[in-house]
Design a protein around this motif. Structure first.
Motif, PDB file in Angstrom:
ATOM      1  N   GLU A  97       0.832  -1.204   0.000  1.00 34.33           N
ATOM      2  CA  GLU A  97       0.000   0.000   0.000  1.00 34.33           C
ATOM      3  C   GLU A  97       0.866   1.254   0.000  1.00 34.33           C
ATOM      4  N   ILE A 100       2.210   1.735  -3.553  1.00 33.11           N
ATOM      5  CA  ILE A 100       1.162   2.234  -4.444  1.00 33.11           C
ATOM      6  C   ILE A 100       0.878   3.700  -4.153  1.00 33.11           C
ATOM      7  N   GLU A 112      -7.056   6.568  -4.576  1.00 33.19           N
ATOM      8  CA  GLU A 112      -8.354   6.289  -5.203  1.00 33.19           C
ATOM      9  C   GLU A 112      -8.358   6.722  -6.669  1.00 33.19           C
ATOM     10  N   ARG A 115      -6.445   4.201  -8.680  1.00 30.14           N
ATOM     11  CA  ARG A 115      -7.264   3.008  -8.933  1.00 30.14           C
ATOM     12  C   ARG A 115      -8.241   3.260 -10.067  1.00 30.14           C
ATOM     13  N   GLU A 119      -8.332   1.168 -13.617  1.00 26.66           N
ATOM     14  CA  GLU A 119      -9.525   0.459 -14.059  1.00 26.66           C
ATOM     15  C   GLU A 119     -10.083   1.040 -15.357  1.00 26.66           C
ATOM     16  N   TRP A 125      -7.983  -4.124 -10.709  1.00 23.05           N
ATOM     17  CA  TRP A 125      -7.205  -3.487  -9.642  1.00 23.05           C
ATOM     18  C   TRP A 125      -6.415  -4.502  -8.816  1.00 23.05           C
ATOM     19  N   GLU A 126      -7.041  -5.617  -8.492  1.00 23.00           N
ATOM     20  CA  GLU A 126      -6.334  -6.627  -7.688  1.00 23.00           C
ATOM     21  C   GLU A 126      -5.162  -7.228  -8.462  1.00 23.00           C
ATOM     22  N   TYR A 128      -3.506  -5.635 -10.725  1.00 22.88           N
ATOM     23  CA  TYR A 128      -2.508  -4.560 -10.738  1.00 22.88           C
ATOM     24  C   TYR A 128      -1.707  -4.568  -9.438  1.00 22.88           C
ATOM     25  N   ARG A 129      -2.403  -4.695  -8.312  1.00 19.56           N
ATOM     26  CA  ARG A 129      -1.715  -4.717  -7.012  1.00 19.56           C
ATOM     27  C   ARG A 129      -0.749  -5.889  -6.922  1.00 19.56           C
TER      28      ARG A 129
END
Length: 428
Positions: A97, A100, A112, A115, A119, A125-126, A128-129
């Protein structure tokens, strides 16, 4: 009754067929030692590369070539992740986190907004993380394994300082395009001759008036930046591999250079751009810090709480920062000095640490506890100054330039060696 039984068998058979078809949507594409690369991973990487190409106005070769390059990238990544597991290297959710958040800040976005941007470009997003997490892990594995292969001698540093003084060699930077036509680490003469012939054909393609270097690089290169069109970014002659530095000094924009033979294969370079002298004052920062590392018995929350308590003790005059650092800091390099890091260019620190230092203005000012890839930190600013180019700074600069050059060379050799020693089977 018989009709019902037959119908039931048909339904069961059809369900099994449908289930089999669903399972076919993802499958093992490559076996890499003790793990596998899935078909979905290949497709996801190709999708990402295509999205990046659209943003950068980059032409790409056909899907077959992209697939080959993507498979090679994922094989290397799989080997690095296996090594990370053996070495115990992990990236926790708080570390992820924080990274990011740093990415978002560098683009003047909130987390935010980042994100929403990801998207909007069609990425999950997941996924990407997890891609960022994997890049952090493979980056740390690479640094840990390649760093110990790099040795810079005092004589090399002295020679580099002289070169910087006499020629101002770091003032001119080149944006290099790179294509590697590789051969195995234990190549036969036939392998070498074949690679040379292929590299000469690539040169012929590049010499055509409408040649697209980035597309040809993505198609033909086995170098680490093939999927980025072979773009190595901006480097001066001191930071690029020695092999390249020897041939680009007098080159002009759009010049093609090569093929140049090395232990990895035949290299082809293109001077994508050149920029001149960059003048900037170096602001140095001296600070002290306390590092707390989490463990099975020390949670993220407790580590953060400890540093908050230390901060309050210092503010209230109940303890000296130096004494707390000596007693509690897990940074072996600075703990004995009361956490003091010395005068340094802030760019040498990891992003979270660098950005925190930038927010401190007054000597004695304390940061909030924050997370980096190394653990939880509390920082106290000692001072800032605009540094002159002293002999020590010149030597530090020379060392960093030499280290970066050798690191790039050793990284390529390490990846090739790891790949050659692995069991890899690409399934049809």
């Amino acid at each position: 009754m018989k009709l019902i039984t037959v119908f039931s068998i048909f339904i069961l058979s059809f369900s099994a067929f449908v289930k089999a078809q669903v399972q076919e949507l993802d499958k093992v594409a490559v076996i890499v030692d003790q793990t596998v690369v899935l078909e979905s991973e290949i497709k996801d990487l190709i999708t990402t590369v295509k999205a990046n190409a659209i943003r950068n106005n980059q032409n790409l070769p056909n899907d077959r070539v992209l697939r080959t390059q993507a498979i090679e990238r994922l094989i290397t990544e799989a080997l690095q992740m296996q090594m990370a597991q053996r070495m115990g290297i992990q990236v926790s959710d708080p570390q992820l986190e924080q990274t990011i958040q740093n990415f978002a800040s560098s683009e003047n976005l909130t987390a935010e907004q980042l994100r929403a941007k990801v998207e909007s470009e069609g990425m999950d997003w997941e996924q990407y993380r997890e891609r960022i997490r994997k890049e952090l892990i493979t980056g740390e594995v690479t640094r840990a394994n390649v760093r110990r292969r790099v040795y810079v001698t005092p004589q090399e540093i002295d020679n580099m300082v002289s070169l910087i003084d006499e020629q101002g060699a770091e003032e001119v930077e080149f944006q290099l395009g790179h294509i590697l036509v590789g051969f195995p680490s234990e190549a036969t003469q036939e392998d070498i001759d074949s690679a040379k012939t292929r590299s000469e054909r690539v040169i012929e393609l590049l010499q055509k008036e409408d040649a697209d270097f980035r597309k040809i690089a993505t198609t033909a290169s086995s170098g680490p930046r093939a999927l980025e069109g072979g773009d190595l970014g901006w480097m001066n002659v001191n930071t690029m591999p020695t092999l390249f530095a020897e041939v680009v000094a007098d080159a002009k924009k759009d010049d093609l250079i090569g093929p140049i033979r090395s232990g990895a294969g035949f290299h082809i370079l293109k001077i994508l751009d050149i920029r001149g002298k960059q003048i900037a004052e170096i602001e140095e920062v001296n600070a002290r810090h306390i590092l707390i590392q989490t463990s099975v018995i020390l949670s993220e929350e407790r580590a953060q709480q400890m540093l908050s308590e230390f901060k309050n003790q210092v503010i209230n005059g109940e303890a000296e920062f130096e004494d707390l650092a000596k007693e509690h800091s897990k940074d072996p390099g600075s703990a004995a000095r009361g956490g003091e890091l010395g005068w340094n260019d802030p760019s040498i620190y990891v992003p979270a640490f660098k950005e925190t230092l930038a927010q401190l203005d007054e000597p004695g000012e304390l940061s909030e506890p924050f997370r980096s890839v190394h653990g939880w930190h509390l920082v106290q600013l000692i001072g800032k100054r605009v540094g002159d180019v002293t002999d020590k700074l010149k030597q530090d600069k020379a060392y960093q330039l030499l280290f970066q050059r050798k690191f790039g060379e050793e990284r390529e050799a390490w990846i090739r060696q790891m790949r050659d020693q692995a069991y890899v089977e690409v399934l049809e």
